[in-house]
Design an enzyme around this catalytic site. Structure first.
Site, PDB file in Angstrom:
ATOM      1  CG  ASP A  80       0.334  -1.320 -28.620  1.00 15.48           C
ATOM      2  OD1 ASP A  80       1.000  -1.421 -27.654  1.00 15.48           O
ATOM      3  OD2 ASP A  80      -0.299  -0.391 -28.473  1.00 15.48           O
TER       4      ASP A  80
ATOM      5  CD  GLU B 293       6.579   0.521 -25.964  1.00 17.09           C
ATOM      6  OE1 GLU B 293       7.249   0.987 -27.005  1.00 17.09           O
ATOM      7  OE2 GLU B 293       5.648   0.612 -25.547  1.00 17.09           O
TER       8      GLU B 293
END
Ligand code: ZN
Length: 522
Positions: A167, A283
């Protein structure tokens, strides 16, 4: 096999087994494998005839009785072996799954609770999900994060598939590290590549910057793509259109051009590594920027990316209003509704990637809107909220440890708020001395104390006394292992509440005899 039968099997051996995890046990070709807890922590056991156990590839200590037992550490080598033998324990792409939830596990012990929550819903989890910032705070690596999730998956015999997300990665090096550790998803954070000053610059400065920074060929392509055009969107909740004038377009180009170049570099890197198989979900996050992502800038960015042949699987915009850590949405819900809908429609009309909600914990007033408008196609990221459930558990079973942690957090709050944007007001938190032990866990229901304990997790985990000994780390882990079932129940309930508020469809689960579940969709 039930737990007492398993314990019976292990009894002849000189190993003190404190607990067995029955769902993890399975037998294959004469070998029984499963997870237990011993005084030295969780271990994999392999049980069977001597020859078979000796040939089994997991590494561990061997004990011979009538049958042979091997006790294996959850080491990196054994984790690779686990993923090979039980492929469902290896993270995989969740691109095809409509609804996904990231359940970051900062302490590495939450996965069974997360699985128990998601099993009841039509949703797939990203069980391993940590940012570089979080790993720095907790002292963990991507590899450990993936490993902890994999063994949790094995423990619960969760065969539906799960993701692992590196992330908020900001450099190729960080991406490389996360991929080495086996993540199945990359979240590229572009916040440092955006140019908000250019976006807001006065006219003259804008023209100067534009001339200096933007390649004339690129500018021509983008002007051709966007100028004098109307982009119309229509969905079940209304329609809208977007149109760029020259000034707006130049500003938006300046805002994004470095981010687009960098995204292309990263995308080429992923292609060179995986070819066009797209084994890793991709992402992009622009949520940690100083201003909200408007539907216009979102549309510009995504068209500019696809013009360069870049495909993404999710985009995390920064929404209007405040998405603060671990507390409900602050802002005007009507504005949120309007913009969220526009983001969703733009994503649907451009290759149908997911809108990803960062800092998604506890946004209970906004969840129904997200659930309704995204029509079940969404990625929600949570992390700190599972840490706070751990703190809630500590407050209720070990008030003295909680009080010490709380005091430490108060002392470190100012320093911690440089890392996370929060609005907690310490003056609104009741004084500890005025609270009875039984009242402590209620602090986890109040915004100010939630944020206090949320952002100081790294300070608490790394706190040392004058002899360099950890102040809280061991105590925290000790409580979480002694009361692990309580922790998992809290998580099951709390993450379940998130999914329910998002109106994620429920599943009826039927447990079969050996603890494996079969699933029917309602
Ligand atoms: Zn984020």
């Amino acid at each position: 096999m039930n737990p007492s039968e398993l314990l019976q099997l292990l009894k002849p051996f000189p190993v003190e087994v404190l607990k067995v995890y029955p769902k993890s046990f399975s037998s294959e070709k004469g070998l029984t494998r499963g997870l237990v807890r011993t005084a030295k922590g969780k271990k994999l056991v392999v049980l069977g005839e001597k020859d078979l156990v000796l040939r089994d590839p997991f590494r561990g200590e061997i004990y011979h009785q009538a049958s042979t037992l091997k006790i294996c550490d959850l080491s990196p080598e054994n984790t690779s072996c686990l993923m090979h033998h039980f492929p469902f324990t290896k993270p995989r792409s969740l691109r095809q799954e409509k609804m996904t939830i990231g359940t970051g596990d900062r302490l590495g012990v939450a996965t069974p609770g997360h699985i128990r929550a998601v099993r009841k819903f039509k949703v797939r989890p990203v069980l391993a999900q940590q940012s570089v910032r979080e790993n720095t705070q907790t002292g963990r690596s991507f590899e450990e994060v993936v490993r902890d999730a994999a063994w949790g998956v094995f423990q619960e015999n969760y065969q539906e598939g799960y993701g692992a997300d590196g992330d908020h990665l900001k450099s190729l090096q960080e991406i490389e590290n996360a991929l080495e550790a086996g993540v199945s998803m990359i979240t590229l954070d572009l916040s440092e590549k955006l140019n908000p000053e250019g976006f807001r610059a006065p006219q003259e400065e804008l023209d100067r910057q534009f001339k200096k920074e933007i390649d004339p060929g690129d500018a021509e392509v983008l002007f051709h793509l966007f100028l004098e055009k109307e982009f119309r969107f229509k969905g079940s909740h209304g329609e809208f259109s977007i149109h760029f004038d020259a000034d707006r377009l130049k500003r938006t180009i300046l805002l994004f051009h470095k981010a687009i170049d960098f995204t292309e570099e990263v995308y080429q890197f992923l292609l060179s590594r995986f070819g066009h198989h797209r084994l890793v979900d991709f992402e992009i996050s622009v949520d940690e920027t100083p201003f909200p992502t408007t539907p216009e800038t979102h549309l510009f960015f995504i068209i500019a990316l696809s013009q360069r042949g870049i495909r993404i699987d999710a985009l995390a915009p920064r929404f209007v209003g405040q998405f603060e850590k671990a507390i409900d949405y602050c802002g005007n819900l009507e504005d949120f509704r309007k913009q969220f809908y526009q983001h969703v429609l733009i994503a649907q009309h451009n290759e149908d990637y997911k809108i990803s909600i960062h800092s998604g914990s506890d946004k209970f007033s906004a969840f129904p809107i997200m659930g309704e408008l995204a029509e079940g196609r969404l990625h929600l990221k949570t992390a700190g909220t599972s840490w706070l459930e751990a703190v809630r558990l500590i407050a209720s079973v070990s008030p003295s440890l909680y009080r010490e942690m709380h005091r430490w957090a108060l002392a470190k709050f100012a320093e911690a708020s440089r890392l996370y944007h929060v609005t907690a007001d310490l003056a609104r938190i009741p004084r500890l001395d005025d609270l009875q032990d039984a009242e402590l866990s209620a602090l986890l229901d109040k915004d100010d104390s939630r944020q206090l304990l949320h952002i100081t997790y790294g300070f608490l985990l790394n706190a040392k006394n004058e002899h360099g000994k950890d102040l809280f780390r061991e105590g925290i882990y000790e409580i979480l292992s002694r009361y692990e079932e309580d922790y998992w129940s809290l998580l099951e309930k709390h993450i379940g509440r998130h999914l329910e508020s998002l109106s994620v469809e429920k599943i009826s689960t039927v447990e079969t005899k050996n603890g494996r579940s079969s699933i029917w969709y309602r």
